[in-house]
Each structure stands twice: as C-alpha cells, then as structure tokens.
Design a protein around this motif. Sequence first.
Motif, PDB file in Angstrom:
ATOM      1  N   PHE A   7       0.810  -1.208   0.000  1.00 30.38           N
ATOM      2  CA  PHE A   7       0.000   0.000   0.000  1.00 30.38           C
ATOM      3  C   PHE A   7       0.853   1.272   0.000  1.00 30.38           C
ATOM      4  CE2 PHE A   7      -3.548  -2.778   1.201  1.00 30.38           C
ATOM      5  CZ  PHE A   7      -4.475  -2.303   0.292  1.00 30.38           C
ATOM      6  N   ALA A   8       2.072   1.190   0.527  1.00 31.17           N
ATOM      7  CA  ALA A   8       2.954   2.352   0.473  1.00 31.17           C
ATOM      8  C   ALA A   8       3.356   2.680  -0.963  1.00 31.17           C
ATOM      9  CB  ALA A   8       4.183   2.113   1.325  1.00 31.17           C
ATOM     10  N   SER A   9       3.300   1.684  -1.844  1.00 32.70           N
ATOM     11  CA  SER A   9       3.605   1.931  -3.262  1.00 32.70           C
ATOM     12  C   SER A   9       2.410   2.521  -4.001  1.00 32.70           C
ATOM     13  CB  SER A   9       4.043   0.630  -3.936  1.00 32.70           C
ATOM     14  OG  SER A   9       2.950  -0.284  -4.052  1.00 32.70           O
ATOM     15  N   LEU A  10       1.229   2.489  -3.383  1.00 31.38           N
ATOM     16  CA  LEU A  10       0.013   2.961  -4.045  1.00 31.38           C
ATOM     17  C   LEU A  10      -0.573   4.211  -3.386  1.00 31.38           C
ATOM     18  CD1 LEU A  10      -1.804  -0.484  -4.407  1.00 31.38           C
ATOM     19  CD2 LEU A  10      -0.459   0.691  -6.154  1.00 31.38           C
ATOM     20  N   LEU A  11      -0.334   4.397  -2.107  1.00 28.84           N
ATOM     21  CA  LEU A  11      -0.958   5.466  -1.335  1.00 28.84           C
ATOM     22  C   LEU A  11       0.108   6.355  -0.695  1.00 28.84           C
ATOM     23  CD1 LEU A  11      -3.593   3.236   0.519  1.00 28.84           C
ATOM     24  CD2 LEU A  11      -4.059   4.779  -1.402  1.00 28.84           C
TER      25      LEU A  11
END
Length: 298
Positions: A252-256
């Motif tokens: 999720f850190a790569s998306l958000l």
Amino acid sequence: MNFSNFDLNLLRVLDALLREQNVSRAAERLALSQPAVSNALNRLRELLDDPLLVRVGRRMQPTPRALALEAPIRSALRQLEQSLSAGESFVPGESRQRFRIAVTDYVELVCMPRLLDRLSRHAPGVGIDIRHLSPSLPMEALDKGELDLVLGRFDELPARFARRHWMSETLKLAARNDHPLLQEAPDLSVFLRLRHLWVHGGQTRGMVDQWLGEQGLSRQILYTTPNYLQAAHIVAGSELTAVLPTALARHFASLLPLRLFDLPFTLGPFHLEVVSLAQRQRDAALQWLIEEIIAVAG
C-alpha cells in the motif's frame, strides 16, 4: 436396523440433504431427480426411525439425530473416496477441480495473485473459491468438507489437522506522509502519543498490545476494523496510524501516500500456516495445491 441390508447410496443422499437443506438443491448436487431424492429421504426416515429433516419455512431443519450423524457420515464418505482414488494420478493441466480456501483479506492480497498466475500457467482449469477466515480455525467446515484449506495464524491445533509452514511475517507502523508527529522514526514515547487504528480480525488483543501490556503500557486505539485493506486507505486519509503486516504495508505504500516505520520495540515474527485435515494427506490434488501455495511464498 439390519446394516447388512442398508443401501449405502442413501448416505450420499443424506450428506447432500444436510449440506443443502433443500431437496431440489440436493437433487441437483447428486444429478438425480427431485422425486428420487424425496423417496430416498423417506427410506432413510423409515430405516433410522427419525424425520431427519423437518421443514421450517423454506428450509429443511436437521433434527438432533441428523446433526449427530452428519460428521461421521461425511468423514466415512471422504475416506471411501480417497481410498478409491489413491491409485489415481493427478494431472494439474487437465484438472477442472475447484478448491475452497479460507483466508483473511490480507492473505488473499499477498498470496492469491501469485497463486493464480502459477495456476494459469500450470493448471488453467483449476478454480479457487475464497471464504472469509474468522480468528479461530473453522474446524467444523474442514471436518464437513466445506473447506479444503485454511491459510492463517493459529496456535494449538487438534491432532486431526495437518499444518505446513507457509511464510513468516513482521510488522510495520504505517502513517500518512505528512503526519505531524512522524517526520522521523518514532521512539516509544511518540508511539504511545499516536492515535491508532487497530485491525482486530475478531481478536481481543494483538501482538503489539500484548507486548505493551507486559510493560504496563497501553496505546490510544480510536478506530477498530476487521479489514486490513480498508485500514491502509483510512490511515492515508487521516491522522490515525496502524501497525500492519510488512508485505501488506509495503504494497500500500507503493500505491498510497504512506510512510512506513520500524516499531520502537522488538517483536518476533508471526507465522502463517496452511492447515488441512490430516486424513487428506493422500489426496494428490490437495497436496499439489499446498505445494503450489508454499512455492508462492518462496
């Protein structure tokens, strides 16, 4: 009742009726006509001297006698099936089998895309049905054959279940990029000042709160949810922080707009396992799937 004269085909009918609790659906499952299933049910009622299933509204409710018979009959039918098919080879590329697996939304995200990629290349006809995993092992569903596998984190298990290590995981603290208290990695005092979201999954206490409790400390949990996937989005749009499994947090850190931090204290990893009925260890198709799942983690 004279067992030597008992028609064992009636047990398949009873098993289907107990699964479906509906004559029409049981007939469809067995590829029989509805009158044939009704006649079989009447014979069973006479032989066992019990109504077995009684109509309540649109469903048929099992009697206590039927419920007592359900697990032994299903186990016996499964053992017969496995014994008869023990010599058969399983050819993944030709199989059209469907497997029912219980997982959390976190495990589904980190495992299933890679598993489906492997299946599309090696076993394109194999299907997967995912069921939601509650905090405790769904033993009854495994016993009844309603589930083939469970992927999750469990402590002690009864001896009738086989367990295989799947993967080990650690935890990260996730917060939005511009969180006012987290411009650098937090120490314990900052961690305790944060406003936390906790993904409980039905548990009463997680690893973090267990460690804090042992130190006589506690954190401020303002929001709880059973859903890992929504947790990351909520954290990205608020001042709440969340402790998440590392693989999920990195995804999720790569998306958000999220930053990840190490926890300001040391927790060991937690371990995820593949659990199935031990008596199905000779089931070539199921064992093949287990090896595919383990290969995904590798």
